[in-house]
Motif scaffolding. Sequence first.
Motif, mmCIF file in Angstrom:
data_model
loop_
_atom_site.group_PDB
_atom_site.id
_atom_site.type_symbol
_atom_site.label_atom_id
_atom_site.label_comp_id
_atom_site.label_asym_id
_atom_site.label_seq_id
_atom_site.Cartn_x
_atom_site.Cartn_y
_atom_site.Cartn_z
ATOM 1 N N ILE A 47 0.822 -1.208 0.000
ATOM 2 C CA ILE A 47 0.000 0.000 0.000
ATOM 3 C C ILE A 47 0.855 1.256 0.000
ATOM 4 C CG2 ILE A 47 -1.808 1.271 1.242
ATOM 5 C CD1 ILE A 47 -2.706 -1.372 -0.154
ATOM 6 N N TRP D 30 4.484 -2.174 5.866
ATOM 7 C CA TRP D 30 3.183 -1.579 6.167
ATOM 8 C C TRP D 30 3.253 -0.054 6.152
ATOM 9 C CZ3 TRP D 30 3.897 -5.515 10.439
ATOM 10 C CH2 TRP D 30 3.330 -6.750 10.086
ATOM 11 N N CYS D 31 2.112 0.566 6.051
ATOM 12 C CA CYS D 31 2.042 2.023 6.076
ATOM 13 C C CYS D 31 2.480 2.533 7.455
ATOM 14 C CB CYS D 31 0.618 2.506 5.849
ATOM 15 S SG CYS D 31 -0.200 1.779 4.419
ATOM 16 N N CYS D 34 0.492 1.977 10.976
ATOM 17 C CA CYS D 34 -0.395 0.820 10.886
ATOM 18 C C CYS D 34 -0.369 0.006 12.182
ATOM 19 C CB CYS D 34 0.028 -0.073 9.718
ATOM 20 S SG CYS D 34 -0.943 -1.591 9.615
ATOM 21 N N ASP D 36 -0.568 -3.016 12.497
ATOM 22 C CA ASP D 36 0.091 -4.317 12.319
ATOM 23 C C ASP D 36 1.449 -4.390 13.015
ATOM 24 O OD1 ASP D 36 -2.104 -4.775 10.776
ATOM 25 O OD2 ASP D 36 -1.034 -5.157 8.910
ATOM 26 N N CYS D 65 -2.609 -7.367 4.175
ATOM 27 C CA CYS D 65 -1.477 -6.674 4.802
ATOM 28 C C CYS D 65 -1.010 -7.518 5.986
ATOM 29 C CB CYS D 65 -1.912 -5.299 5.291
ATOM 30 S SG CYS D 65 -2.388 -4.181 3.958
ATOM 31 N N ASN D 135 -9.431 -4.625 11.284
ATOM 32 C CA ASN D 135 -9.342 -3.212 10.877
ATOM 33 C C ASN D 135 -10.559 -2.757 10.077
ATOM 34 O OD1 ASN D 135 -8.922 -4.492 8.454
ATOM 35 N ND2 ASN D 135 -6.799 -3.839 8.190
ATOM 36 N N GLN D 212 -7.310 -3.202 15.177
ATOM 37 C CA GLN D 212 -6.084 -2.818 14.469
ATOM 38 C C GLN D 212 -6.359 -1.621 13.564
ATOM 39 O OE1 GLN D 212 -5.213 -4.737 10.836
ATOM 40 N NE2 GLN D 212 -4.274 -2.732 10.547
ATOM 41 N N CYS D 214 -6.257 1.000 10.793
ATOM 42 C CA CYS D 214 -5.664 1.091 9.464
ATOM 43 C C CYS D 214 -5.740 2.558 9.080
ATOM 44 C CB CYS D 214 -6.457 0.243 8.472
ATOM 45 S SG CYS D 214 -6.105 0.629 6.737
ATOM 46 N N PRO D 215 -4.704 3.306 9.400
ATOM 47 C CA PRO D 215 -4.790 4.753 9.169
ATOM 48 C C PRO D 215 -4.974 5.113 7.699
ATOM 49 C CG PRO D 215 -2.599 4.118 9.953
ATOM 50 C CD PRO D 215 -3.450 2.910 10.052
ATOM 51 N N THR D 216 -4.598 4.213 6.812
ATOM 52 C CA THR D 216 -4.693 4.555 5.391
ATOM 53 C C THR D 216 -6.120 4.527 4.863
ATOM 54 O OG1 THR D 216 -2.464 3.752 5.038
ATOM 55 C CG2 THR D 216 -3.874 3.927 3.082
ATOM 56 N N TYR D 217 -6.883 3.551 5.273
ATOM 57 C CA TYR D 217 -8.227 3.423 4.696
ATOM 58 C C TYR D 217 -9.376 3.615 5.676
ATOM 59 C CZ TYR D 217 -5.789 1.641 0.605
ATOM 60 O OH TYR D 217 -4.964 1.523 -0.479
HETATM 61 S S1 SF4 Z 1 -3.409 -0.367 4.253
HETATM 62 FE FE1 SF4 Z 1 -4.022 -0.253 6.396
HETATM 63 S S2 SF4 Z 1 -3.739 -2.332 7.205
HETATM 64 FE FE2 SF4 Z 1 -2.585 -2.192 5.272
HETATM 65 S S3 SF4 Z 1 -0.502 -1.617 5.896
HETATM 66 FE FE3 SF4 Z 1 -1.591 0.273 5.394
HETATM 67 S S4 SF4 Z 1 -2.422 0.955 7.370
HETATM 68 FE FE4 SF4 Z 1 -1.872 -1.195 7.623
#
Ligand code: SF4
Lengths: 616, 616, 333, 333
Positions: A47, D30-31, D34, D36, D65, D135, D212, D214-217
């Motif tokens: 990502i 990972w972002c 995250c 994770d 992920c 997440n 968990q 998931c800051p991205t989504y």
């Molecule tokens: S998309 Fe979300 S779950 Fe996947 S690595 Fe990035 S922050 Fe984590």
Amino acid sequence: MSGLTEINWMIGGPQGTGVDSSATLFLRTMAVAGYHVFGKREYHSNIKGKHSYFNVRASHQFVQSSRDPIDLLATFDKETATTHGHEIIPNGALIYDEKVVKPEDIEGLDASVTTFILPFDDILQEVAEETDSNPMKLVIMKNTIAVAASMALYGVELHHMEEALKGIFEGKKAKLVPLNMKAAEKAYAMIQTMDGFDKFTFKIDPVANVPEKGSRLLMNGATACGLGKIKAGCRMVTYYSITPAVDECIYLETQPHYGVNVVQCEDELAAMNMVNGAALTGMRASTATSGPGFCLMAEAIGWAGICEVPSVIFNYQRGGPSTGLPTRSEQADLMFAINVGHGEFPKIVIAPGDMEQCFEDSFECFNLAERYQTPVIVLPDKVLANNTQTIPHFNEEGLKIDRGFIFEPTVKDPYDDVEGAMATHKRFEVTEDGVSPRSLPGQPGGIHWLTGDEHTEIGHITEEPSIRMAQHEKRFRKLDKALQEIPQDRQYKLYGPEDADVTVVAWGCTKGPMLDAMPLLEKEHGIKANLLHIRLFSPFPAEGVLKILEKSKQTMSMEANFTSQLHRLIRMETGFTIGHRVVKYTGRPISQDEAIDAIRQVVEQNAEKVVLSYGH
Amino acid sequence: MSGLTEINWMIGGPQGTGVDSSATLFLRTMAVAGYHVFGKREYHSNIKGKHSYFNVRASHQFVQSSRDPIDLLATFDKETATTHGHEIIPNGALIYDEKVVKPEDIEGLDASVTTFILPFDDILQEVAEETDSNPMKLVIMKNTIAVAASMALYGVELHHMEEALKGIFEGKKAKLVPLNMKAAEKAYAMIQTMDGFDKFTFKIDPVANVPEKGSRLLMNGATACGLGKIKAGCRMVTYYSITPAVDECIYLETQPHYGVNVVQCEDELAAMNMVNGAALTGMRASTATSGPGFCLMAEAIGWAGICEVPSVIFNYQRGGPSTGLPTRSEQADLMFAINVGHGEFPKIVIAPGDMEQCFEDSFECFNLAERYQTPVIVLPDKVLANNTQTIPHFNEEGLKIDRGFIFEPTVKDPYDDVEGAMATHKRFEVTEDGVSPRSLPGQPGGIHWLTGDEHTEIGHITEEPSIRMAQHEKRFRKLDKALQEIPQDRQYKLYGPEDADVTVVAWGCTKGPMLDAMPLLEKEHGIKANLLHIRLFSPFPAEGVLKILEKSKQTMSMEANFTSQLHRLIRMETGFTIGHRVVKYTGRPISQDEAIDAIRQVVEQNAEKVVLSYGH
Amino acid sequence: MATNLQAPPVAPLAEKLKPMKLKSDKHPDWCPGCGDFGITNAIQQAISNLQLPPWNVHFFTGVGCSGKTSHYVQCYGVHTLHGRSLAFSQGAKVANPKLNVIVAGGDGDGYGIGAGHFVHAGRRNVDMTYVVFDNEVYGLTKGQASPTLPEGDKPKSLAAPHVVQPINPFALALACGYTFIARSYAYDAKHLRATLAAAMEHKGMALVDVLQPCPTYNDLRTKSFFDEEVTVKGSPVPRVYYMEDEGYDGVVKDSTDATEVNDKRMAAFNKIYQQEERTGLGVYYKIDIPTYEDRVKRNLPILNEYSPIDLPYHDADMNPTTDLTAGKGSMVI
Amino acid sequence: MATNLQAPPVAPLAEKLKPMKLKSDKHPDWCPGCGDFGITNAIQQAISNLQLPPWNVHFFTGVGCSGKTSHYVQCYGVHTLHGRSLAFSQGAKVANPKLNVIVAGGDGDGYGIGAGHFVHAGRRNVDMTYVVFDNEVYGLTKGQASPTLPEGDKPKSLAAPHVVQPINPFALALACGYTFIARSYAYDAKHLRATLAAAMEHKGMALVDVLQPCPTYNDLRTKSFFDEEVTVKGSPVPRVYYMEDEGYDGVVKDSTDATEVNDKRMAAFNKIYQQEERTGLGVYYKIDIPTYEDRVKRNLPILNEYSPIDLPYHDADMNPTTDLTAGKGSMVI
Ligand code: SF4
Ligand SMILES: Cc1ncc(C[n+]2csc(CCOP(=O)(O)OP(=O)(O)O)c2C)c(N)n1
Ligand SMILES: Cc1ncc(C[n+]2csc(CCOP(=O)(O)OP(=O)(O)O)c2C)c(N)n1
Ligand code: SF4
Ligand SMILES: [Mg+2]
Ligand SMILES: [Mg+2]
């Protein structure tokens, strides 16, 4: 060396930092300026953070493939510079940020390459101050800066970018247009004052006759497929997210006005069986998936086969096997698709070769499914799905909806004639061409049964050998009919001169590089090649293909897989052994340059097998 | 016409009424008497009530196929009589119960057939009275009566039955032996007094040298497969119930002393992936399934392929497509099995042709899986699984366990050398022959990773083209090695004279009827045929097969499927087009008579394609 | 599954649609005494009682002895794949919400191989009725344990006692969001018919788990077993009883009342786990909330105007009529 | 999953097995931010704390992920297929019960495509620990709704609000027979590590669902969301809290006491459904009953002598040693 008619640009960077946006901006800008553009996207199954890049070719001519040597590489991270530096053509240029990389760190960078240090942060800082913005929020504009600087180097006028930006930032986001233009102007001006600016001679001529505004599309294949489905009347697309098939679904979800219900399923077993259920009602329905998901559909496709259900399956091929190279491309599901499911049942398998065929096949597949009442498997791939290209508007004239042989109830008022309304219908009547009248639930007088077991004409289970034979044979007769009726052009097509030195047999997205390669091969290497592009794989047009191959002076196959699947399929179907074979299995598409190189190896050096491997 | 060396008997009736038991009794009795027997079982996908039948051939010679015309048909229901009456050979006989059917109702019954009315109920009544039993409980003994009467007609001494019964009713059930014998004796005596008894001339000669007791096996293929697995050390068989694969599992469940854990799974996805998990530990594990379940395993087989896991899959072929003809047989999963799973990965696909090969392949498949570290798909079919036959004891001499290249830890005491114990191991080392050292969890110093993604030598995800290529090529090199190392006999074998008039290419259970047909063809029709029986399909022994085909005067394929899959595969692999083809797709096996007929049609009438359809 | 046909019946169908008419020409091939006969009759009766026009009934079944049921009912019958009936049927109902969708199949089919779909069907709440033939075995493959067979049990078809714990279909359904959860019994024709009819009238995803004796393989849960009385707190009571008779009411009256919803849900869990000795027939839980078909209209407002299957896309000459302009949007250059 | 190694450690591993050592050379991709990362650290710490020898740890992950986690732990790591980790891991553990089996994966992986295996794993009670990274999205495929996303929610990655009801993983696990059910939170390192260790020490099938972010989504369930206080009955309380602190105890003390078992189960259901506003961390339910590995010995007594993987079948010269006489039985003629 001014006055080029084509340039080849690349931008790269960590995923999630705007590489896509900047490529989109550049693609759009060049398209607005009237060029034909072709954009290739490569990214990791990740990502954020891993290396991705976008390669944009812009040309005075219609182009449909990528080229290998880059004339200008725009970077703002170290990995892009070190990974792709060696791909820059002699006398090409590199845009970089001296805070992250030094040219001497870049292995293979040609000494003749001009390097431009672009002070991204300084420009952003200036814009931030002038517009009273938070510099952190402007970081994404590094992309705009890189594009603007590239435009200056190529000699493309900046105002095209403004129009491009307006197309990207609409409505509430319109205020971003002037902000971006401010950064762009600075970069555009700045680079012109830099050392070496004049040394970079890859200036592209403006297009003489800019195509009329609105006359073309800038689109990728996933969208083209989505549009084809919408046009065909497909109003239900089931899916379970998977790269790259999900791009089609994401596109469709942004178009709620068409009423396409994009149903997210619990898995691909559900996705495929929901399509079976929906298709039974008379709804035109389809599912979109990729390799791992396609595996899970095998059993349900067989059910559609024996029950003669017009279910449509899009398997966007990606790099396999297993999870494989999930964001890369391959043409390696052909034999699996043709043979999918235990036992034997008719299926139609087709693969589009370009954007237009993506649209056309996505429209026609429903006609095929309903006319022959059998599952249709469409095999696009990641390259087609993700490449962005300028193309003419799709040819929507002459498209027809063909719903095949649908039962016409004779009972007018079922409540009046309950007896008639409840009558049993011969859904699987043994007919000469194998096609039987399809009744739909809700139709009075159309009651029948469906079962995955062998069945009678009304659909009840039977194990009686003679009925089994009649039904099995009837089902397969539909393939004979299909082969007779499908226009030859949509079965296979020979591009280029009939009397070529070599006939290249290919399928899917290899069409683009081949068509781009052919004129150059003749002009620069004196090799007259033609392309036999196959689109229909089941039923296989053995006779026509064989005729062409037998007349060819020399034959070779070109495929992005390991085992030369089409080569093998043709031998199975025709007995003809194609003389030479070209394969690529790195998960990266075959470029125009590679196509040329491979054909030269075959024709000039009689190479039996060529393994291509260019590209990162 | 006394002094026959072979007879062909049939018994039929509604499912669940003891047809199987009576056939078992007759098979066993004749085997005890020293004959070679071959039993064919046909039944519906139904638990109780639908028509089923069992065909038993007994001979002085070793036989491995069924014949079509029946000399004696034993029935106690109407359907059996009407369905199979026309199959009785001229001067043959019919045993029937006049309460349920009259000979005049039987279409196609030859006028020369002798009919015997057997008063089943009266006999049972007598036995009940004499033994003070509940007549309702004795109904099942109708089967014994039918068998005894048949024995009398064939001129087989009744005492053989007593021994047979002792083998069937052991332990607590032993008291059933005299009860059954009582009924048998009555029937045996009664029929000898009937009109027409002497007219029936199909008496079989006693066997001169009855084989020593204990020297042979009376067994079906599912059991032979189970025994092969046990011998190989397979101690975990996962399954999700499905006909006919479940027969192997049911057999294994009755053998708890071997410790084979027969794990009933929630579905075939679980069954296959559990095998992957188990095989990773070093356990020899396998799953057993049939078409629909095999479909659901496609994705997991691909994972085993890319991760180089020695998973073993038994796909007992049955009539397809979809639910198809679930209790009938077909050889229609070959192309699917070879191409199963998206993308490309090496797999070994083999198919046994007879009982011995069932045992041998079920043993060897684990050696192949471990030696080449790749999934092995074994393709028996319903015919092999369910046919019961007398065979010599399996040749267990010379069997060897080959576990392939297993990593040898050098760390002796891991708690002492934690560093060493935790070291990373190159599980996917690129080696010359493609095989890499396999470490097993628990082994110190063997830590590595597995992933369905393309990976590095230690198993981490990579999208690097050069590593991808090296790994992909390495995996496929294992197939070259396999083709070199697998004994030629286990790849393919030519049976019969080298200089035959016609070479029949076949696979799987068609071996039996072909071998039985060959001597008769020569003797009765002057046709010298040989059989090229293929057992290894992936990797395909193209060179050897081609050499034989090219030398053949005439070639034909013979398969129980619609599209001549082996025929097509051979063309794909070798370019050779086999001249004629014989197919059968009723779900019923090819008989010796049909094999003869088909070969005559090809040789005598030059038929391009022969479609067989005998049998109900 | 609610009955929402396009046109209202011109004349009442009741007379014309006697249950007998709902029998197809195909004769069931189940074993004598099998519980499947009773369930099939009850399905036919429920359709008849509710006057669902058979040509509008889309009846899906799984694979197993029970899976053959669709062949015996005179309506659009679909004998699907083992474990996949819910996927098929949801696809059909979402495509054409005007159909009356009924689903039936075995316990192996629904709770075994079909468990994933079973779970997610609860989340969607598509308007249909799902009838599970619960006989604790895989009938058609000769009596292996199904997911409802208790651990340690050994019906005659098993080589050894069962080593795996059973599934609790009711707790599972409740956890997954089924909006109608009931149990009935194959030999109790009246209760079964009424329960099926109630399920069909329920608007949403309804589960009816039916105790279905399999005399051929399951010699533990037979007719006489269910007929037995058991001793609870010292006194004999019937093993199979109507929960309603003992005051149980699982129906949520006001689905917006969080307290009532929670109380009813807990009461249902309680009831579900009190089935050790006895088996309660009736409705464990019922709630009315929007169906998937309703909810999807929020995102696709055009479905307020058209049923999905009626969305127009071609004219009388079969020319496609969908204008792609909006779809191409800013991709036009 | 209990630790039942063959040989007891000669010297305590604690010193030699610092969590750092459990990091593989592969760096997570990972972002930033995250959840994770925290879960992976906690898994490493739990293994270290329990002194599980890493070469004996068989660590299975799904695809997503979260699925990449197995690559980051220095042990036998298996990145399986999407939704299939429980099938792989049960196969491995049943084959070789001496291994320490850990399983991890996403909510889409475990409760979505993996729902069928999730259900049936509960029935088996194989001794292992299953960690679900919850997440509410399908991270790796760019943020589609996962089965735990509430209906009506629209995280930034969705084009429109979600139309399907969420799954309740705890109710589901309880209904399916999981013998250890707990929740923790990715940013609460201490609680998470302790919970994982407790799950690993539990003998049986343990589920740990971990919140968990998931800051991205998923911009709905972020760190700040979980850090917020909420108002319950008028007073502000932390959104995420330890159930133990509020007196909740989900551990069954005597699994043979039917009343206790039932009470604890109902208390757990109650607790599970009281999570509207707040999220309780800790153990919802725990019970000790025989594992599958134990139960299977009833039918295969030879497994009392040998671990399945140690059942001998060849001699030193690789000659097969199994005598088939018994297997052929009466088939010898
Ligand atoms: S998309 Fe979300 S779950 Fe996947 S690595 Fe990035 S922050 Fe984590
Ligand atoms: C994928 C697949 N696996 C296995 C089978 C074999 N099969 C047919 S019926 C059946 C079980 C039936 O049990 P259940 O669903 O309980 O129905 P019942 O026969 O008991 O009514 C199975 C496993 C199949 N048809 N498809
Ligand atoms: C059979 C199959 N279908 C789809 C996919 C694509 N896929 C990869 S990851 C993923 C979802 C991941 O979501 P989740 O399990 O929640 O993990 P997260 O990324 O959120 O950690 C999907 C659908 C796949 N790999 N295999
Ligand atoms: S096997 Fe059982 S479920 Fe199947 S038909 Fe017979 S009695 Fe009914
Ligand atoms: Mg059942
Ligand atoms: Mg997730």
